[in-house]
Design a protein around this motif. Structure first.
Motif, mmCIF file in Angstrom:
data_model
loop_
_atom_site.group_PDB
_atom_site.id
_atom_site.type_symbol
_atom_site.label_atom_id
_atom_site.label_comp_id
_atom_site.label_asym_id
_atom_site.label_seq_id
_atom_site.Cartn_x
_atom_site.Cartn_y
_atom_site.Cartn_z
ATOM 1 N N ALA A 25 0.800 -1.240 0.000
ATOM 2 C CA ALA A 25 0.000 0.000 0.000
ATOM 3 C C ALA A 25 0.830 1.286 0.000
ATOM 4 N N PRO A 26 1.785 1.452 0.906
ATOM 5 C CA PRO A 26 2.540 2.713 0.897
ATOM 6 C C PRO A 26 3.413 2.874 -0.359
ATOM 7 N N ASN A 27 3.787 1.758 -0.969
ATOM 8 C CA ASN A 27 4.637 1.794 -2.160
ATOM 9 C C ASN A 27 3.832 1.982 -3.448
ATOM 10 N N LYS A 28 2.523 1.729 -3.376
ATOM 11 C CA LYS A 28 1.609 1.758 -4.530
ATOM 12 C C LYS A 28 1.853 0.587 -5.482
ATOM 13 N N GLU A 29 3.116 0.317 -5.784
ATOM 14 C CA GLU A 29 3.445 -0.850 -6.604
ATOM 15 C C GLU A 29 4.831 -1.339 -6.203
ATOM 16 N N LEU A 73 3.321 -5.904 -8.560
ATOM 17 C CA LEU A 73 2.087 -5.953 -7.779
ATOM 18 C C LEU A 73 1.625 -4.531 -7.521
ATOM 19 N N ILE A 74 0.363 -4.270 -7.862
ATOM 20 C CA ILE A 74 -0.191 -2.924 -7.782
ATOM 21 C C ILE A 74 -1.457 -2.964 -6.943
ATOM 22 N N LEU A 75 -1.582 -2.053 -6.019
ATOM 23 C CA LEU A 75 -2.781 -1.964 -5.191
ATOM 24 C C LEU A 75 -3.948 -1.499 -6.062
ATOM 25 N N SER A 76 -5.028 -2.264 -6.070
ATOM 26 C CA SER A 76 -6.214 -1.894 -6.852
ATOM 27 C C SER A 76 -7.016 -0.831 -6.095
ATOM 28 N N GLU A 77 -8.039 -0.294 -6.750
ATOM 29 C CA GLU A 77 -8.909 0.676 -6.062
ATOM 30 C C GLU A 77 -9.567 0.023 -4.850
ATOM 31 N N LYS A 78 -10.012 -1.217 -5.015
ATOM 32 C CA LYS A 78 -10.621 -1.957 -3.910
ATOM 33 C C LYS A 78 -9.603 -2.152 -2.779
ATOM 34 N N GLY A 79 -8.352 -2.416 -3.138
ATOM 35 C CA GLY A 79 -7.278 -2.582 -2.159
ATOM 36 C C GLY A 79 -6.976 -1.284 -1.420
ATOM 37 N N LYS A 80 -7.025 -0.161 -2.151
ATOM 38 C CA LYS A 80 -6.790 1.146 -1.524
ATOM 39 C C LYS A 80 -7.866 1.432 -0.480
ATOM 40 N N ILE A 81 -9.103 1.101 -0.814
ATOM 41 C CA ILE A 81 -10.208 1.315 0.123
ATOM 42 C C ILE A 81 -10.025 0.442 1.365
ATOM 43 N N LEU A 82 -9.653 -0.822 1.149
ATOM 44 C CA LEU A 82 -9.421 -1.724 2.279
ATOM 45 C C LEU A 82 -8.293 -1.203 3.160
ATOM 46 N N TYR A 83 -7.200 -0.787 2.532
ATOM 47 C CA TYR A 83 -6.058 -0.256 3.290
ATOM 48 C C TYR A 83 -6.472 0.952 4.121
ATOM 49 N N GLU A 84 -7.187 1.891 3.526
ATOM 50 C CA GLU A 84 -7.635 3.091 4.244
ATOM 51 C C GLU A 84 -8.589 2.723 5.382
ATOM 52 N N THR A 85 -9.466 1.765 5.125
ATOM 53 C CA THR A 85 -10.400 1.310 6.154
ATOM 54 C C THR A 85 -9.640 0.746 7.348
ATOM 55 N N ILE A 86 -8.662 -0.090 7.075
ATOM 56 C CA ILE A 86 -7.858 -0.694 8.142
ATOM 57 C C ILE A 86 -7.069 0.383 8.880
ATOM 58 N N ALA A 87 -6.434 1.268 8.129
ATOM 59 C CA ALA A 87 -5.576 2.296 8.731
ATOM 60 C C ALA A 87 -6.362 3.255 9.620
ATOM 61 N N GLN A 88 -7.634 3.474 9.315
ATOM 62 C CA GLN A 88 -8.430 4.441 10.067
ATOM 63 C C GLN A 88 -9.282 3.819 11.173
ATOM 64 N N LYS A 89 -9.357 2.501 11.217
ATOM 65 C CA LYS A 89 -10.229 1.842 12.191
ATOM 66 C C LYS A 89 -9.649 1.913 13.601
ATOM 67 N N LYS A 90 -10.489 2.281 14.553
ATOM 68 C CA LYS A 90 -10.059 2.334 15.950
ATOM 69 C C LYS A 90 -9.681 0.937 16.438
ATOM 70 N N GLY A 91 -8.633 0.895 17.260
ATOM 71 C CA GLY A 91 -8.219 -0.361 17.861
ATOM 72 C C GLY A 91 -7.230 -1.160 17.029
#
Length: 136
Positions: A25-29, A73-91
């Motif tokens: 995710a942080p590397n984008k690819e 390997l490239i993060l897809s749009e769906k992967g970006k959303i998952l990454y952001e969801t995980i990164a922002q989730k409390k706990g």
């Protein structure tokens, strides 16, 4: 590891898949070869985990233009959303580390960064020394 395991399970990931996603995710690819060097998991686990992430639509796999045998390997749009969801989730480990880092003064943060760089340099030297010894 408990944070990682819990977060991975909550999002339908295995721990290796979670590790790969968080590294890509942080590397984008990133090439699959470079990813393997970073996460240091067995090649079979790496391949299975990458396959699972591709099948789930979280990452895309494309041949490297100059080297058809290597995969990018490239993060897809769906992967970006998952990454952001995980990164922002409390706990999650991300939120816990973020909240701790936010309590540091600027000097403490700079010292922390310096310490992390020192550790990373030491680990890199250790890894390259062992790699050279094993190849001799």
């Amino acid at each position: 590891m408990q944070f990682v395991h819990k977060t991975a399970l909550e999002h339908g990931l295995t721990v290796p898949q979670y590790s790969l996603l968080m590294t890509i995710a942080p590397n984008k690819e990133i090439t699959q070869k470079k990813l393997g060097e970073i996460v240091q998991i067995p090649k079979s686990t790496l391949s299975q985990s990458v396959d699972g992430l591709v099948q789930a639509g979280w990452i895309e796999r494309d041949p490297v233009p100059d080297n058809r045998r290597e995969m990018q390997l490239i993060l897809s749009e769906k992967g970006k959303i998952l990454y952001e969801t995980i990164a922002q989730k409390k706990g999650t480990i991300h939120q816990v580390i973020d909240s701790v880092l936010n309590t540091l003064t600027e000097i403490q943060f700079e010292e922390f960064q310096s310490t992390l760089l020192h550790i990373a340099d030491s680990l890199e030297k250790e890894t390259s020394t062992k790699g050279n010894t094993q190849n001799d």
